[in-house]
Design an enzyme around this catalytic site. Structure first.
Site, PDB file in Angstrom:
ATOM      1  N   GLU A  27      46.560  40.577  35.576  1.00 50.05           N
ATOM      2  CA  GLU A  27      45.120  40.291  35.609  1.00 50.05           C
ATOM      3  C   GLU A  27      44.381  41.376  34.841  1.00 50.05           C
ATOM      4  OE1 GLU A  27      43.348  39.734  39.514  1.00 50.05           O
ATOM      5  OE2 GLU A  27      41.382  39.350  38.619  1.00 50.05           O
ATOM      6  N   ASN A  72      40.337  37.018  40.333  1.00 49.12           N
ATOM      7  CA  ASN A  72      38.884  36.961  40.392  1.00 49.12           C
ATOM      8  C   ASN A  72      38.274  37.090  38.988  1.00 49.12           C
ATOM      9  OD1 ASN A  72      39.283  36.845  43.128  1.00 49.12           O
ATOM     10  ND2 ASN A  72      38.671  38.954  43.537  1.00 49.12           N
ATOM     11  N   ASN A 172      40.683  29.869  40.437  1.00 46.98           N
ATOM     12  CA  ASN A 172      41.283  30.890  41.301  1.00 46.98           C
ATOM     13  C   ASN A 172      40.460  31.054  42.572  1.00 46.98           C
ATOM     14  OD1 ASN A 172      43.049  33.371  41.789  1.00 46.98           O
ATOM     15  ND2 ASN A 172      40.991  34.268  41.871  1.00 46.98           N
ATOM     16  N   GLU A 173      41.122  30.997  43.706  1.00 47.30           N
ATOM     17  CA  GLU A 173      40.502  31.291  45.013  1.00 47.30           C
ATOM     18  C   GLU A 173      39.074  30.752  45.121  1.00 47.30           C
ATOM     19  OE1 GLU A 173      40.985  35.458  46.068  1.00 47.30           O
ATOM     20  OE2 GLU A 173      43.132  35.178  46.368  1.00 47.30           O
ATOM     21  N   TYR A 244      48.310  38.753  51.207  1.00 44.32           N
ATOM     22  CA  TYR A 244      48.576  40.193  51.052  1.00 44.32           C
ATOM     23  C   TYR A 244      48.725  40.786  52.450  1.00 44.32           C
ATOM     24  CZ  TYR A 244      46.958  39.637  46.218  1.00 44.32           C
ATOM     25  OH  TYR A 244      46.816  39.254  44.908  1.00 44.32           O
ATOM     26  N   GLU A 292      49.972  34.454  44.444  1.00 40.54           N
ATOM     27  CA  GLU A 292      49.609  35.867  44.683  1.00 40.54           C
ATOM     28  C   GLU A 292      50.194  36.260  46.028  1.00 40.54           C
ATOM     29  OE1 GLU A 292      45.570  37.232  44.185  1.00 40.54           O
ATOM     30  OE2 GLU A 292      45.220  35.779  42.574  1.00 40.54           O
ATOM     31  N   GLN A 350      50.453  42.721  41.661  1.00 38.48           N
ATOM     32  CA  GLN A 350      50.498  42.401  40.254  1.00 38.48           C
ATOM     33  C   GLN A 350      51.657  43.156  39.606  1.00 38.48           C
ATOM     34  OE1 GLN A 350      46.517  42.868  38.540  1.00 38.48           O
ATOM     35  NE2 GLN A 350      45.581  41.690  40.193  1.00 38.48           N
TER      36      GLN A 350
HETATM   37  O1  AHR Z   1      45.314  40.353  42.877  1.00 35.56           O
HETATM   38  C1  AHR Z   1      44.074  40.900  43.182  1.00 35.56           C
HETATM   39  C2  AHR Z   1      43.019  39.861  43.576  1.00 35.56           C
HETATM   40  O2  AHR Z   1      43.352  39.309  44.818  1.00 35.56           O
HETATM   41  C3  AHR Z   1      42.886  38.678  42.681  1.00 35.56           C
HETATM   42  O3  AHR Z   1      42.038  38.910  41.611  1.00 35.56           O
HETATM   43  C4  AHR Z   1      42.300  37.634  43.579  1.00 35.56           C
HETATM   44  O4  AHR Z   1      42.671  36.336  43.218  1.00 35.56           O
HETATM   45  C5  AHR Z   1      42.806  38.027  44.951  1.00 35.56           C
HETATM   46  O5  AHR Z   1      41.785  38.042  45.884  1.00 35.56           O
END
Ligand code: AHR
Length: 503
Positions: A27, A72, A172-173, A244, A292, A350
């Site tokens: 990203e 994002n 995305n999201e 995450y 992700e 990432q």
């Molecule tokens: O990977 C970091 C961020 O986490 C990404 O930009 C977003 O999609 C997620 O919230």
């Protein structure tokens, strides 16, 4: 000592190992692109400014596919800014990461990097501030061979061959209020459906990913997937999931059981997608792109906030991962593999510097973080078919996830090569487990390699000064006696056993 038993039989197959499960994510965030994969003038950089030392580590990591350019970031991105003569490209503000974006790196640079890294591109498009027209323009620019304004512009920009990008993320999201252009499920579902339909008019064979939830904790989780898929079921192939995890205080037990949450998340998304399929009387199955996932010390980033000043490529979320984090990453990979029948793509987020497996210093070295190792070993050795295990293990009480099986495990079987790989995590933060695996379905087996991560010095991390502090070490307690594998699994550890069937 507690006992944990597995039975593995080559007849019980879940699904083939999808190589796309070993994907990653680049990203425009922090120093992932600038100073990460791209640093003109670095001693190892090629003519295009791509860091050679990073490329080498990416190949060693065994990454198969890379999602780009966000995240994002993509929800405010104009892809046109990143193509054409570099001197003519505009500098912009990126509000997602409070960063100045120079646009010195864009689509064609990424595709050159992807070719050199030998990875499949997964392209995300902006459905936040933009929509259908920009999406089909990008598709035409990237994939049409020649003879139209956009494809000829690509050729003029130096990319003679079409990029042939197969997999596209429709935004995305979009469920997240932090996302530029955040939408309701109804609004996004309609936009994603019309964009997907239009893209398929250009190329019916594309693989399209609708945005699922940006976490299982989202208040709209479940309802979001159902509404979005009701709109898009016929025109997309996958729905995304993001997750995450991080250590909370000193609750190591719950952290080690993070994959219980991921497992539940996957099963709930599958159930929701199948429910929509049933309502629509469709025989098609929607699979999951877990595009992700990782350990991320997100709360620390939220507490310190994004940089006050707008600068180019500031350091953001350069988490220094510990041995404990590596054990959790190993466990998350085990879970993704165990669901290979429905999780057909996944991207660790990432790749470099930001929430990453690989770290770099400007004009300096690149090194492997602790989490590099379980990823690289799993990507290299999980081959063939994922097997369905019979598991007989004690339960372990955790504060966040309730009672969980003390072991998390998966096995893959490459019948052609006669190779079996067993991956197992002991989630118990304090006690070892006496581990036995019944392999009688394979006949006589030979142990060719056994390695271990974690178990002690759980908070050690690799740094620029000490890049190899956390590395896999031999599993000295493991033995094979005919058709039984035995080992002592230390508390809080990840292990990999490689076996060959005697022929
Ligand atoms: O990977 C970091 C961020 O986490 C990404 O930009 C977003 O999609 C997620 O919230």
């Amino acid at each position: 000592m507690q006992n944990g038993k597995l039975s593995i039989d080559p007849a019980f197959v879940v699904a083939p190992v999808n190589r796309r499960v070993f994907g990653s994510f680049v990203e425009h965030m922090g120093r992932c692109v600038y100073g990460g994969i791209f640093e003109p003038g670095h001693p190892t950089a090629d003519d295009a400014g791509l860091r050679g030392d990073v490329l080498e580590l990416v190949r060693e990591l065994g990454v198969t596919a890379v999602r780009y350019p966000g995240g994002n970031f993509v929800s405010g991105y104009k892809w046109e800014d990143g193509v054409g003569p570099v001197d003519d490209r505009p500098t912009r503000l990126d509000p997602a990461w409070r960063t100045i974006e120079t646009n010195a790196f864009g689509l064609n640079e990424f595709m050159e990097w992807a070719t050199k890294a030998d990875v499949e591109p997964i392209m995300a498009m902006n459905l936040g501030t933009r929509g259908l027209q920009e999406a089909i323009d990008l598709l035409e620019y990237a994939n049409h061979p020649q003879g139209t304004a956009l494809s000829d512009a690509r050729i003029e920009h130096g990319a003679k061959e079409p990029h042939g990008i197969r997999m596209w993320c429709l935004g995305n999201e979009m469920d997240g209020p932090w996302q530029l252009g955040h939408k309701t499920a109804e609004e996004y579902g309609r936009l994603a459906a019309e964009t997907a339909r239009a893209m398929r008019q250009f190329d019916p064979d594309l693989e399209l990913v609708a945005c699922g939830s940006s976490g299982r904790h989202m208040p709209t989780f479940g309802a979001w997937e159902a509404t979005v898929l009701e709109h898009t079921y016929d025109v997309v192939d996958l729905v995304s999931a993001h997750a995450y995890y991080q250590l909370d205080g000193d609750d190591v037990g719950s952290f080690l059981a993070s994959s219980v949450n991921m497992d539940l998340f996957i099963r709930e998304v599958v159930a929701t997608a199948d429910h929509v399929g049933a309502k629509l009387s469709s025989s098609k199955k929607i699979n999951i792109s877990f595009d992700e996932w990782n350990v991320w010390y997100l709360r620390e980033m939220q507490e310190s906030g994004l940089p006050e000043d707008w600068t180019v490529a500031p350091r953001i979320s350069e988490d220094a991962y510990t041995a404990l984090d590596a054990v959790v990453v190993g466990s998350l990979l085990i879970t993704l593999l165990r669901h290979s029948d429905r999780v057909t793509a996944a991207c660790q987020a990432q790749l470099v510097n930001t929430i990453s497996s690989i770290r770099t210093e400007p004009n300096g070295p690149a090194w492997r973080q602790s989490i590099f190792h379980p990823f690289a070993l799993t990507a290299r050795h999980a081959q063939g078919q994922v097997l369905d295990l019979r598991v007989d293990v004690p339960m372990l009480a955790t504060a966040k996830h309730g009672d969980v099986p003390v072991l998390d495990s998966v096995a893959t079987w490459d019948a052609g090569e006669g190779r079996l790989a067993v991956f197992v995590v002991n989630r118990d933060p304090a006690e070892p487990v006496a581990f036995t695996t019944d392999l009688r379905g394979f006949g006589e087996v030979r142990l060719t390699e056994a390695v271990l991560l974690g178990g002690d010095d759980l908070f050690a991390a690799n740094t620029v000064e000490e890049p190899d502090r956390v590395v896999p070490r031999p599993h000295t307690s493991s033995t094979v006696d005919g058709t039984t594998l035995r080992a002592e699994l230390p508390a809080a550890s990840w292990s990999m056993f490689l076996l060959e069937v005697s022929r």
